[in-house]
Motif scaffolding. Structure first.
Motif, PDB file in Angstrom:
ATOM      1  N   ARG A  28      -0.613   0.640   4.352  1.00 10.14           N
ATOM      2  CA  ARG A  28      -1.958   1.154   4.049  1.00 10.14           C
ATOM      3  C   ARG A  28      -2.879   1.011   5.257  1.00 10.14           C
ATOM      4  O   ARG A  28      -3.751   1.854   5.477  1.00 10.14           O
ATOM      5  CB  ARG A  28      -2.545   0.454   2.829  1.00 10.14           C
ATOM      6  CG  ARG A  28      -1.825   0.841   1.544  1.00 10.14           C
ATOM      7  CD  ARG A  28      -2.580   0.481   0.299  1.00 10.14           C
ATOM      8  NE  ARG A  28      -1.768   0.702  -0.875  1.00 10.14           N
ATOM      9  CZ  ARG A  28      -1.466   1.885  -1.398  1.00 10.14           C
ATOM     10  NH1 ARG A  28      -1.926   2.978  -0.833  1.00 10.14           N
ATOM     11  NH2 ARG A  28      -0.709   1.989  -2.467  1.00 10.14           N
ATOM     12  N   GLU A  29      -2.689  -0.034   6.044  1.00  9.23           N
ATOM     13  CA  GLU A  29      -3.515  -0.238   7.234  1.00  9.23           C
ATOM     14  C   GLU A  29      -3.007   0.565   8.434  1.00  9.23           C
ATOM     15  O   GLU A  29      -3.607   0.506   9.502  1.00  9.23           O
ATOM     16  CB  GLU A  29      -3.587  -1.725   7.587  1.00  9.23           C
ATOM     17  CG  GLU A  29      -4.394  -2.514   6.573  1.00  9.23           C
ATOM     18  CD  GLU A  29      -4.452  -4.001   6.865  1.00  9.23           C
ATOM     19  OE1 GLU A  29      -3.753  -4.480   7.796  1.00  9.23           O
ATOM     20  OE2 GLU A  29      -5.184  -4.700   6.145  1.00  9.23           O
ATOM     21  N   PRO A  59      -1.378  13.754   2.462  1.00  9.13           N
ATOM     22  CA  PRO A  59      -1.711  13.862   1.037  1.00  9.13           C
ATOM     23  C   PRO A  59      -2.193  12.497   0.534  1.00  9.13           C
ATOM     24  O   PRO A  59      -1.712  11.462   0.996  1.00  9.13           O
ATOM     25  CB  PRO A  59      -0.387  14.256   0.387  1.00  9.13           C
ATOM     26  CG  PRO A  59       0.405  14.885   1.494  1.00  9.13           C
ATOM     27  CD  PRO A  59      -0.023  14.174   2.750  1.00  9.13           C
ATOM     28  N   PRO A  60      -3.140  12.485  -0.371  1.00  8.57           N
ATOM     29  CA  PRO A  60      -3.744  11.231  -0.822  1.00  8.57           C
ATOM     30  C   PRO A  60      -2.749  10.183  -1.328  1.00  8.57           C
ATOM     31  O   PRO A  60      -2.977   9.006  -1.186  1.00  8.57           O
ATOM     32  CB  PRO A  60      -4.689  11.655  -1.947  1.00  8.57           C
ATOM     33  CG  PRO A  60      -4.893  13.104  -1.769  1.00  8.57           C
ATOM     34  CD  PRO A  60      -3.716  13.645  -1.025  1.00  8.57           C
ATOM     35  N   ASP A  61      -1.658  10.633  -1.889  1.00  7.05           N
ATOM     36  CA  ASP A  61      -0.701   9.672  -2.462  1.00  7.05           C
ATOM     37  C   ASP A  61       0.488   9.399  -1.538  1.00  7.05           C
ATOM     38  O   ASP A  61       1.487   8.831  -1.966  1.00  7.05           O
ATOM     39  CB  ASP A  61      -0.215  10.165  -3.815  1.00  7.05           C
ATOM     40  CG  ASP A  61       0.584  11.458  -3.731  1.00  7.05           C
ATOM     41  OD1 ASP A  61       0.498  12.157  -2.688  1.00  7.05           O
ATOM     42  OD2 ASP A  61       1.300  11.777  -4.689  1.00  7.05           O
ATOM     43  N   ARG A  73       3.788   7.086  -2.358  1.00 13.67           N
ATOM     44  CA  ARG A  73       5.130   7.661  -2.478  1.00 13.67           C
ATOM     45  C   ARG A  73       6.120   6.968  -1.531  1.00 13.67           C
ATOM     46  O   ARG A  73       7.267   6.721  -1.888  1.00 13.67           O
ATOM     47  CB  ARG A  73       5.075   9.165  -2.230  1.00 13.67           C
ATOM     48  CG  ARG A  73       4.348   9.875  -3.382  1.00 13.67           C
ATOM     49  CD  ARG A  73       4.201  11.377  -3.311  1.00 13.67           C
ATOM     50  NE  ARG A  73       5.046  12.111  -2.418  1.00 13.67           N
ATOM     51  CZ  ARG A  73       4.591  12.980  -1.494  1.00 13.67           C
ATOM     52  NH1 ARG A  73       3.295  13.179  -1.365  1.00 13.67           N
ATOM     53  NH2 ARG A  73       5.414  13.640  -0.747  1.00 13.67           N
ATOM     54  N   ILE A  74       5.664   6.657  -0.330  1.00 17.45           N
ATOM     55  CA  ILE A  74       6.526   5.950   0.630  1.00 17.45           C
ATOM     56  C   ILE A  74       6.860   4.561   0.084  1.00 17.45           C
ATOM     57  O   ILE A  74       8.026   4.128   0.145  1.00 17.45           O
ATOM     58  CB  ILE A  74       5.839   5.871   2.011  1.00 17.45           C
ATOM     59  CG1 ILE A  74       5.752   7.263   2.635  1.00 17.45           C
ATOM     60  CG2 ILE A  74       6.581   4.891   2.932  1.00 17.45           C
ATOM     61  CD1 ILE A  74       4.826   7.348   3.835  1.00 17.45           C
ATOM     62  N   LEU A  75       5.870   3.873  -0.440  1.00 19.25           N
ATOM     63  CA  LEU A  75       6.118   2.534  -1.004  1.00 19.25           C
ATOM     64  C   LEU A  75       7.088   2.587  -2.174  1.00 19.25           C
ATOM     65  O   LEU A  75       7.975   1.738  -2.284  1.00 19.25           O
ATOM     66  CB  LEU A  75       4.795   1.883  -1.441  1.00 19.25           C
ATOM     67  CG  LEU A  75       3.895   1.418  -0.292  1.00 19.25           C
ATOM     68  CD1 LEU A  75       2.500   1.102  -0.803  1.00 19.25           C
ATOM     69  CD2 LEU A  75       4.508   0.220   0.406  1.00 19.25           C
ATOM     70  N   ALA A  76       6.959   3.592  -3.022  1.00 18.09           N
ATOM     71  CA  ALA A  76       7.884   3.737  -4.159  1.00 18.09           C
ATOM     72  C   ALA A  76       9.303   4.000  -3.648  1.00 18.09           C
ATOM     73  O   ALA A  76      10.266   3.415  -4.195  1.00 18.09           O
ATOM     74  CB  ALA A  76       7.417   4.862  -5.075  1.00 18.09           C
TER      75      ALA A  76
END
Length: 176
Positions: free
Chosen positions: A84-85, A160-162, A166-169
């Motif tokens: 996220r950072e 894209p906002p998510d 999606r990468i974390l999932a």
């Protein structure tokens, strides 16, 4: 912070801003001193050459990298926080990174390239500890590079906002 440390910091800020905004050639000793509001003699007291300014930025990045490794290494949610950072921001670490990236493209600034490699090493060590897998940590580091470059080029709106969700999932679904 002592007056001398404040002056050194202002000079490094001025040099990195000149490099980021106008390129390596604009980062002359005279322009750096002028932008920092310091006499050229004052600059030479702290940094005897342009190479010394580059080394000063490299040292600054090392401090940032060591602090990030320490911060992330003890964090259970290091993977999520790190990704996220990875979105480019106008933070001190980002500014120093960008200046060294520009400087490192030139043969004469090996110290810049070395500093960028050491930053990677700090991040890789923290991620390896957090994930327990050096290969997965390397993958995450390269994915974060992509997020950073993408957002540095066009701001956070280019993803894209998510995307990070999606990468974390996807990473969570990988066997370990």
């Amino acid at each position: 912070m002592s007056k001398g440390e404040q002056t050194r910091s202002r000079l490094l800020d001025a040099f990195q801003d000149l490099v980021i905004e106008h390129g390596e050639r604009a980062g002359t000793l005279a322009a750096t001193a002028d932008q920092a509001g310091v006499s050229k003699g004052g600059l030479l007291y702290h940094f005897g050459s342009k190479d010394a300014l580059v080394q000063g930025l490299a040292d600054r990045l090392e401090v940032f990298g060591a602090a990030e490794e320490e911060r992330l290494s003890g964090m259970p949610e290091a993977l999520e926080v790190f990704l996220r950072e990875s979105v480019a921001a106008d933070q001190p670490l980002d500014r120093t990174y960008l200046a060294l990236l520009k400087l490192g493209q030139l043969d004469e600034h090996q110290a810049a390239r070395d500093a960028l490699v050491r930053l990677d090493d700090h991040f890789l060590a923290a991620l390896t500890q957090a994930l327990g897998d050096a290969d997965l940590a390397f993958l995450v580091l390269r994915v974060s590079d992509g997020i950073y470059v993408r957002t540095a080029l066009g701001g956070s709106g280019v993803l894209p906002p998510d995307s990070v969700d999606r990468i974390l999932a996807l990473l969570a679904s990988l066997p370990r």
